[in-house]
Scaffold this motif. Sequence first.
Motif, short mmCIF file in Angstrom:
data_model
loop_
_atom_site.label_atom_id
_atom_site.label_comp_id
_atom_site.label_asym_id
_atom_site.label_seq_id
_atom_site.Cartn_x
_atom_site.Cartn_y
_atom_site.Cartn_z
N PHE B 4 1.04 -1.33 -0.03
CA PHE B 4 0.21 0.13 -0.12
C PHE B 4 1.16 1.05 -0.23
O PHE B 4 1.98 0.84 0.71
N GLN B 6 0.79 5.64 -0.25
CA GLN B 6 0.05 7.51 -0.89
C GLN B 6 0.71 7.95 -0.36
O GLN B 6 2.04 8.30 0.21
N GLN B 149 -7.70 -4.56 3.84
CA GLN B 149 -8.98 -3.45 3.55
C GLN B 149 -8.69 -2.34 4.72
O GLN B 149 -9.21 -1.15 4.51
N GLU B 152 -6.01 0.28 4.52
CA GLU B 152 -7.18 1.58 3.66
C GLU B 152 -8.22 2.33 4.33
O GLU B 152 -8.01 3.47 4.35
N GLN B 156 -7.43 5.78 5.56
CA GLN B 156 -7.56 7.62 5.00
C GLN B 156 -8.52 8.26 6.31
O GLN B 156 -8.60 9.77 6.32
#
Lengths: 101, 181
Positions: B4, B6, B149, B152, B156
């Motif tokens: 993952f 970002q 899941q 993530e 957020q």
Amino acid sequence: MAHSLTDECTPLKRQYDTCFNAWFEGYLEPAVAASANPDQRSKYSQEKAAEYEASCGKIWAQYRDCVQKAVKEKGLDALLEQARQENPMKDPPPPPTPGKS
Amino acid sequence: MHYFSQLFHYDHPWSHVVIGMWHKYPNPHCTHVVTIDVVDRSVDPQTGIIRTERILGCKQKAPTWIVRVFGGSEDAFVREVSYVDPKTQTATISSVNLSLSQFATCNEMIRYSPSSDNQRTVFSQTAEIQARMTLWRAAADKLENWLVQRFEQNAQLGKLGFSDVLRTMWETKDRQLACAH
């Protein structure tokens, strides 16, 4: 402020966090400015490390004792020890290599 | 193995974000983080680098099948080691799960550094989530997918929550400063 692992440690945690945050807020920006020059950087770091010890050392020792006991009570001591052995993280991670994500 | 990552900016200078780091929780977007404890901390008298080791306690409901198979509970603990280096203006936070660690590992790395104009802060986050190979493959895959899941979702929420904390914190401080002058 968040809670500690056990209610018993929460007041000590809050006192300690308050002490650290007050110190850190005064520390950070001058530390960035001082680090442009190696001599200034080590002089400032030394002074500030001593100041942190003098202001927060006592409450830290009390909080640490309490939380070490709490870690044991919650059965986290073995898990923490194992994680420390697998990866001590005794040094800052290397800077990211450009071009590699 | 799942990855993952970002990358985004916070609209605050680096020092504000790093001061704010210690005030990230509690925040209403991240109610799953309930306890935070410092278990080790040092201020290097030569380099001024601050190393902090913390344990975060989270409460998040796990699906019944996970609790049944792995015996987990809704309490999950994370070990986190952070470094704040004033010289390089870098703050890094590495985290690993303590709970369920015999079945799977979630290694997360966060880095805060100043944007090129020094007005904003670059946030980069990477994570590797992997079930340990000894597990029955199907269960391992399902566990890994569930962890991804949840990671993530939390990533957020972390962004939303910390943006609010920083805004509130520095708006109040700026107002106080404005009043004082």
